[in-house]
Write an enzyme that holds these catalytic residues in place. Structure first.
Site, PDB file in Angstrom:
ATOM      1  CD  GLU A 152      -2.622   1.316   2.603  1.00  0.00           C
ATOM      2  OE1 GLU A 152      -3.610   2.068   2.617  1.00  0.00           O
ATOM      3  OE2 GLU A 152      -2.281   0.620   3.587  1.00  0.00           O
ATOM      4  CD  GLU A 251      -7.412   2.595   5.956  1.00  0.00           C
ATOM      5  OE1 GLU A 251      -6.676   1.846   6.595  1.00  0.00           O
ATOM      6  OE2 GLU A 251      -7.059   3.141   4.897  1.00  0.00           O
TER       7      GLU A 251
END
Length: 274
Positions: A152, A251
């Site tokens: 990520e 998120e």
């Protein structure tokens, strides 16, 4: 928002009003049937009792765990992963078994391995060597349960070296070339990419097939969709049109109470199975 994508709640940023083990049930009450977590323990190798309590909390809530981070160090203190940290390499490797053990028990198949910050006194190339080795080990272990390791790009951490999709994909390619692993892919957090100045539309157009997981938050503020200026609805529709069939992790930091931050998503579209 796209009509057939499946949404799930990151319970490390949402529902922080309640203790961690109560958050899966809070997500269920809000209408969701799937959740994800950052590493939910204080240590990389927690005791069996803590692991059992976490597994029970997810199971008893009636939700699926679809994403879990490997241990990432002291996140509030600024750590962003152990993968490329030579002195904590053994700790990461020990954590692989625990993380995948939880994944096996709960049917989780997506495991996010935060790369780790650049360190004083350690050459970047040396850190990268450690990272490729550790990611290869994680991917090999995850393959035994049909799992995928995620890499990520992250914003807001000055020393974190993966800022764009291209930088993360270069790591993915290095692991694939070094180990032959096919179960490693990009975690495309549309918020982090946008904040870092990446061309999110171009990433979607060129790399949808390499995106293994998606997360969203709006900008500025990292709050719920609709609170800022990012074209998240259009981008998710584009991802879906290009064949993305994975999950979309919510998120974000709710601008108010967590339960009130889902108004942008009609309740009938919160559960993955309707």
């Amino acid at each position: 928002m796209s009509h057939s994508l499946r949404y799930e709640v990151n319970c490390s940023l949402l529902f922080t009003e309640v203790p961690l083990l109560e958050r899966p049930a809070a997500a269920r009450t809000a209408g969701f049937d799937a959740v994800e977590f950052w590493w939910p323990f204080d240590s990389a190798v927690p005791g069996d009792k803590g692991v059992d309590a976490f597994v029970a909390a997810v199971e008893n809530a009636g939700v699926s765990l679809v994403g879990l981070n490997f241990a990432a160090g002291d996140m509030p203190g600024g750590d962003r992963g152990l993968v490329s940290w030579p002195a904590r390499s053994a700790e990461f490797r020990d954590n692989i078994d625990v993380t995948l053990g939880i994944g096996e028990r709960l049917g989780c198949r997506m495991f996010n391995a935060l790369y780790g910050n650049r360190l004083d006194g350690v050459a970047a190339a040396a850190q990268d060597e450690v990272a490729i080795d550790n990611l290869g080990r994680a991917a090999k272990a995850a393959s035994r349960l049909g799992g995928t390791v995620l890499v990520e790009p992250v914003s807001g951490a000055d020393r974190y070296p993966l800022r764009t999709a291209a930088e993360a994909l270069a790591v993915v390619e290095r692991v694939q070339n070094a180990t032959g692993a096919t179960n490693i892919g990009l975690l495309a957090d549309l918020y982090h990419l946008a904040v870092n100045g990446d061309d999110v539309d171009k990433v979607i157009a060129e790399h949808t097939e390499r995106i293994a997981h998606v997360q969203i938050a709006d900008n500025p503020g990292r709050h719920e969709p609709g609170s800022g200026e990012l074209p998240l609805s259009r981008q998710l529709t584009e991802l879906e049109m290009r064949g993305y069939r994975g999950w979309v992790g919510l998120e974000y930091k709710p601008s108010g109470a967590s339960a009130d931050s889902f108004d942008w998503l009609p309740r009938e579209r919160r559960a993955s199975t309707t």
